[in-house]
Design a protein around this motif. Structure first.
Motif, short mmCIF file in Angstrom:
data_model
loop_
_atom_site.label_atom_id
_atom_site.label_comp_id
_atom_site.label_asym_id
_atom_site.label_seq_id
_atom_site.Cartn_x
_atom_site.Cartn_y
_atom_site.Cartn_z
N ARG A 221 62.75 29.98 84.99
CA ARG A 221 62.83 28.59 85.44
C ARG A 221 61.89 27.66 84.67
O ARG A 221 61.39 26.66 85.21
CB ARG A 221 62.56 28.48 86.95
CG ARG A 221 63.62 29.17 87.79
CD ARG A 221 63.29 29.13 89.27
NE ARG A 221 62.13 29.95 89.59
CZ ARG A 221 62.17 31.27 89.75
NH1 ARG A 221 63.31 31.92 89.62
NH2 ARG A 221 61.09 31.95 90.03
N THR A 222 61.63 27.98 83.41
CA THR A 222 60.80 27.11 82.57
C THR A 222 61.61 26.44 81.47
O THR A 222 61.07 25.61 80.74
CB THR A 222 59.67 27.90 81.90
OG1 THR A 222 60.24 28.88 81.01
CG2 THR A 222 58.77 28.56 82.92
N GLY A 223 62.86 26.81 81.29
CA GLY A 223 63.66 26.29 80.19
C GLY A 223 63.82 27.27 79.06
O GLY A 223 64.60 27.03 78.13
N VAL A 224 63.09 28.39 79.08
CA VAL A 224 63.19 29.37 78.00
C VAL A 224 64.59 29.97 77.93
O VAL A 224 65.17 30.13 76.85
CB VAL A 224 62.12 30.47 78.15
CG1 VAL A 224 62.40 31.64 77.20
CG2 VAL A 224 60.74 29.91 77.86
N ASN A 225 65.15 30.29 79.08
CA ASN A 225 66.49 30.89 79.07
C ASN A 225 67.52 29.90 78.51
O ASN A 225 68.38 30.27 77.71
CB ASN A 225 66.90 31.33 80.47
CG ASN A 225 68.26 32.01 80.48
OD1 ASN A 225 68.47 33.01 79.81
ND2 ASN A 225 69.20 31.46 81.23
#
Length: 220
Positions: free
Chosen positions: A129-133
């Motif tokens: 849920r940090t944008g990495v995915n």
């Protein structure tokens, strides 16, 4: 000319090349605050840290995530697949601190039909849920459709893994169907596999949507 004949002519104009795609080669992908590096044994220590971060190797419906002591063997098998031409595999590196935070692969290469599956992916708990995915999927899809000129990219998810299903659907992938009683897992449970896909004509719109989402992410 009959309506049926006109429809047939229209279908013929949509034909795609029939020659198989060349074998894809390992390449580094960079953008959105991350780097996807071709997997090697040098990534083993970092991946051991990634699987213990949030103990993601203990999560349900994720038998592909190795325990820390099994990471070295897992990397060896994946790199052997890459050498054999049956897979591409990357370590996911966060650019801000050079931390290895996960792994992902192109698998089930169907070069004659211009398709493949993105799978065997895992990410450290601290980057969920940090944008990495989203960043990772954007790089992979861009490479698949823009450089490799694929027609179809597929995702397969355990039917009970609702979080992964929501994540794939949030990418804009469409559900194709469910393969019932598709796999027997190591614990003896039966997995029904939900199949999703993105097609090449859908990619420009999805690319724009992902770029907007990444623009709102403060931390990647």
């Amino acid at each position: 000319m009959t309506e049926g004949a006109a429809d047939g002519r229209e279908e013929r104009t949509r034909a795609v090349p029939t020659a198989p795609l060349p074998r894809p080669q390992p390449v580094t992908l960079v953008g959105h605050g991350i780097r996807l590096e071709p997997l090697s044994t040098a990534h083993v220590p970092g991946l051991q840290g990634a699987v213990t971060d949030g103990e993601i190797h203990r999560l349900p419906f994720a038998p592909h995530v190795p325990a820390p002591e099994a990471v070295e063997g897992s990397v060896a098998r994946l790199t052997a697949d890459v050498e054999a031409g049956t897979r591409l595999a990357w370590a996911v590196v966060r650019a801000t601190n050079e931390q290895v935070v996960g792994l992902t692969t192109f698998m089930n290469l169907a070069l004659a039909d211009r398709g493949l599956e993105i799978g065997n992916t895992y990410l450290a708990g601290s980057v969920h849920r940090t944008g990495v995915n989203t960043a990772m999927k954007s790089l992979l899809l861009g490479h698949a459709f823009e450089e490799l000129e694929l027609l179809r990219v597929e995702f397969r998810v355990h039917h009970l893994n609702l979080a992964s299903r929501r994540a794939v659907e949030a990418l804009g992938a469409q559900q194709d169907g469910i393969l019932r009683a598709h796999r027997i897992l190591p614990d003896g449970s039966v997995r029904h596999t939900v199949v999703y896909s993105i097609l090449a004509p859908e990619w420009p719109g999805i690319r724009t949507m992902l770029a907007q989402r990444l623009g709102r992410c403060r931390h990647v």
